[in-house]
Scaffold this motif. Structure first.
Motif, mmCIF file in Angstrom:
data_model
loop_
_atom_site.group_PDB
_atom_site.id
_atom_site.type_symbol
_atom_site.label_atom_id
_atom_site.label_comp_id
_atom_site.label_asym_id
_atom_site.label_seq_id
_atom_site.Cartn_x
_atom_site.Cartn_y
_atom_site.Cartn_z
ATOM 1 N N HIS A 139 -17.392 -10.078 -52.832
ATOM 2 C CA HIS A 139 -16.297 -9.235 -52.782
ATOM 3 C C HIS A 139 -16.665 -7.980 -52.154
ATOM 4 C CE1 HIS A 139 -14.024 -6.032 -54.908
ATOM 5 N NE2 HIS A 139 -13.133 -6.663 -54.471
ATOM 6 N N LEU A 140 -15.789 -7.585 -51.174
ATOM 7 C CA LEU A 140 -16.083 -6.337 -50.275
ATOM 8 C C LEU A 140 -15.285 -5.112 -50.948
ATOM 9 C CD1 LEU A 140 -15.891 -7.173 -46.728
ATOM 10 C CD2 LEU A 140 -17.945 -6.992 -48.107
ATOM 11 N N PHE A 141 -14.034 -5.105 -51.320
ATOM 12 C CA PHE A 141 -13.388 -4.288 -51.902
ATOM 13 C C PHE A 141 -11.834 -4.669 -52.438
ATOM 14 C CE2 PHE A 141 -13.342 -3.806 -47.166
ATOM 15 C CZ PHE A 141 -12.022 -4.413 -46.765
ATOM 16 N N SER A 142 -11.433 -3.805 -52.867
ATOM 17 C CA SER A 142 -9.835 -4.104 -53.576
ATOM 18 C C SER A 142 -8.987 -3.185 -53.305
ATOM 19 C CB SER A 142 -9.663 -4.670 -55.259
ATOM 20 O OG SER A 142 -10.760 -5.898 -55.478
ATOM 21 N N HIS A 143 -7.696 -3.282 -53.254
ATOM 22 C CA HIS A 143 -6.413 -2.478 -52.992
ATOM 23 C C HIS A 143 -5.420 -2.591 -54.053
ATOM 24 C CE1 HIS A 143 -8.591 -2.273 -48.952
ATOM 25 N NE2 HIS A 143 -8.128 -0.883 -48.958
ATOM 26 N N VAL A 144 -4.987 -1.537 -54.384
ATOM 27 C CA VAL A 144 -3.821 -1.650 -55.401
ATOM 28 C C VAL A 144 -2.365 -0.922 -54.783
ATOM 29 C CG1 VAL A 144 -4.286 0.258 -56.745
ATOM 30 C CG2 VAL A 144 -2.790 -1.421 -57.681
ATOM 31 N N ARG A 145 -1.356 -1.415 -54.839
ATOM 32 C CA ARG A 145 -0.028 -0.627 -54.578
ATOM 33 C C ARG A 145 0.816 -0.815 -55.907
ATOM 34 N NH1 ARG A 145 3.734 -2.796 -49.828
ATOM 35 N NH2 ARG A 145 4.211 -4.380 -51.606
ATOM 36 N N THR A 146 1.100 0.341 -56.257
ATOM 37 C CA THR A 146 1.864 0.185 -57.560
ATOM 38 C C THR A 146 3.173 0.579 -57.243
ATOM 39 O OG1 THR A 146 1.293 2.563 -57.984
ATOM 40 C CG2 THR A 146 -0.252 0.973 -59.177
ATOM 41 N N HIS A 147 3.772 1.021 -56.266
ATOM 42 C CA HIS A 147 5.255 1.131 -56.050
ATOM 43 C C HIS A 147 5.766 -0.012 -55.219
ATOM 44 C CE1 HIS A 147 3.054 2.287 -52.389
ATOM 45 N NE2 HIS A 147 4.259 2.067 -51.611
ATOM 46 N N ASP A 148 7.008 -0.207 -55.109
ATOM 47 C CA ASP A 148 7.700 -1.187 -54.743
ATOM 48 C C ASP A 148 7.338 -2.503 -55.168
ATOM 49 O OD1 ASP A 148 8.984 0.422 -52.785
ATOM 50 O OD2 ASP A 148 7.533 0.234 -51.309
ATOM 51 N N GLU A 149 6.884 -3.644 -54.619
ATOM 52 C CA GLU A 149 6.378 -4.874 -55.229
ATOM 53 C C GLU A 149 4.846 -4.556 -55.707
ATOM 54 O OE1 GLU A 149 6.653 -9.576 -54.141
ATOM 55 O OE2 GLU A 149 6.340 -8.088 -52.657
ATOM 56 N N ALA A 150 4.496 -4.460 -56.823
ATOM 57 C CA ALA A 150 3.113 -3.911 -57.251
ATOM 58 C C ALA A 150 2.276 -5.392 -56.931
ATOM 59 C CB ALA A 150 3.128 -3.768 -58.755
ATOM 60 N N LYS A 151 1.065 -4.704 -56.172
ATOM 61 C CA LYS A 151 0.060 -5.853 -55.567
ATOM 62 C C LYS A 151 -1.231 -5.174 -55.774
ATOM 63 C CE LYS A 151 2.953 -8.096 -52.166
ATOM 64 N NZ LYS A 151 3.011 -8.532 -50.512
ATOM 65 N N VAL A 152 -2.012 -6.533 -55.943
ATOM 66 C CA VAL A 152 -3.550 -6.143 -55.878
ATOM 67 C C VAL A 152 -4.262 -6.921 -54.825
ATOM 68 C CG1 VAL A 152 -5.914 -5.570 -57.174
ATOM 69 C CG2 VAL A 152 -3.508 -5.123 -58.262
ATOM 70 N N LEU A 153 -4.659 -6.311 -53.916
ATOM 71 C CA LEU A 153 -5.432 -7.353 -52.848
ATOM 72 C C LEU A 153 -6.909 -7.181 -52.682
ATOM 73 C CD1 LEU A 153 -3.056 -6.197 -49.825
ATOM 74 C CD2 LEU A 153 -2.873 -7.902 -51.713
ATOM 75 N N HIS A 154 -7.448 -8.411 -53.089
ATOM 76 C CA HIS A 154 -9.058 -8.446 -53.315
ATOM 77 C C HIS A 154 -9.462 -9.055 -51.812
ATOM 78 C CE1 HIS A 154 -8.707 -7.983 -57.410
ATOM 79 N NE2 HIS A 154 -7.625 -8.794 -57.502
ATOM 80 N N PHE A 155 -10.602 -8.480 -51.348
ATOM 81 C CA PHE A 155 -10.922 -9.003 -49.879
ATOM 82 C C PHE A 155 -12.329 -9.271 -50.164
ATOM 83 C CE2 PHE A 155 -11.920 -8.490 -45.235
ATOM 84 C CZ PHE A 155 -10.965 -9.419 -44.760
#
Length: 239
Positions: free
Chosen positions: A134-150
């Protein structure tokens, strides 16, 4: 990930090229990660570490896992990475959504293995890819809430070429993906690479799916697959 002088030099040059201060802050990005992991300034997502992602966002968010496969050519030392061309014409990475309503490390790995098989026709063995990749994760809490793991995984030249030959036999071909491309990244320790600059002069104008543009930039910095001289050029063409 430990921070050494080369990490600091590389990230310093990257940050300078996009106007980020040495502390990692800017008006367009926020990152609490190690300085060896540069955060792309154009992202609508905020980078977080994995424990925070799973502790604070394990429910109520869509989770997705993606991976960058790469290898280094034995004879030339040239690094290459793999990207997909999706059925909508955008560029992205192998991977997809987690199915379970509560996401943990086991669900992440299960989803990643499943998606690699469905999209690449590549059957992974136990332990071929682990949470340590695992390198990093990103989160977006507005609009469609998503967590992206890379994730990032180095393959042998033989394994990489196998993917290039077999991906068209995958279950999701051509309904979801229509092809793959080999991205030239150069040699991290030799300075400017003409092949890399020639490629990104045109490639930077392409359409990227979701957060794939920033995942590409951040992963090649994190994995040190590109020289400080070339990363500045790439960012100028792709950000």
């Amino acid at each position: 990930m430990s921070v050494n002088n080369r990490d600091i030099q590389l990230v310093s040059q990257v940050n300078k090229s996009v106007g980020i201060s040495s502390t990692g802050s800017s008006s367009t990005t926020s990152s609490s990660c190690s300085t060896s992991l540069w955060s792309a300034p154009t992202s609508k997502f905020r980078r977080i570490d994995l424990p925070e992602a799973l502790a604070n966002y394990s429910t109520g968010h869509i989770h997705a896992v993606h991976i960058i496969f790469w290898f280094r050519e034995p004879t030339t030392g040239m690094a290459y990475a793999l990207m997909q061309i999706r059925s909508d014409g955008q560029f992205g990475f192998p991977g997809g959504k987690c199915d379970e309503p509560v996401v943990d490390e086991q669900e992440m790995m299960s989803a990643l293995y499943r998606e690699i098989w469905e999209e690449m026709d590549y059957r992974l063995g136990d332990g071929d890819i682990t949470i340590g990749d695992h390198l990093f994760s990103h989160v977006r809490t507005h609009d469609e809430a998503k967590v992206l793991h890379f994730f990032g995984k180095q393959l042998t030249a033989e394994q990489f070429r196998h993917l290039e030959l077999t991906h068209s036999h995958a279950e999701s071909f051509p309904s979801e993906t229509v092809g793959i491309i080999r991205i030239p990244l150069g040699q991290s320790d030799i300075g400017e690479c003409r092949a890399v600059r020639k490629f990104f002069a045109g490639f930077g104008r392409q359409k990227f799916a979701g957060n794939a543009r920033n995942q590409l930039l951040e992963s090649i910095v994190a994995l040190k697959l590109i020289s400080p001289e070339d990363i500045q050029y790439v960012i100028s063409r792709i950000v």
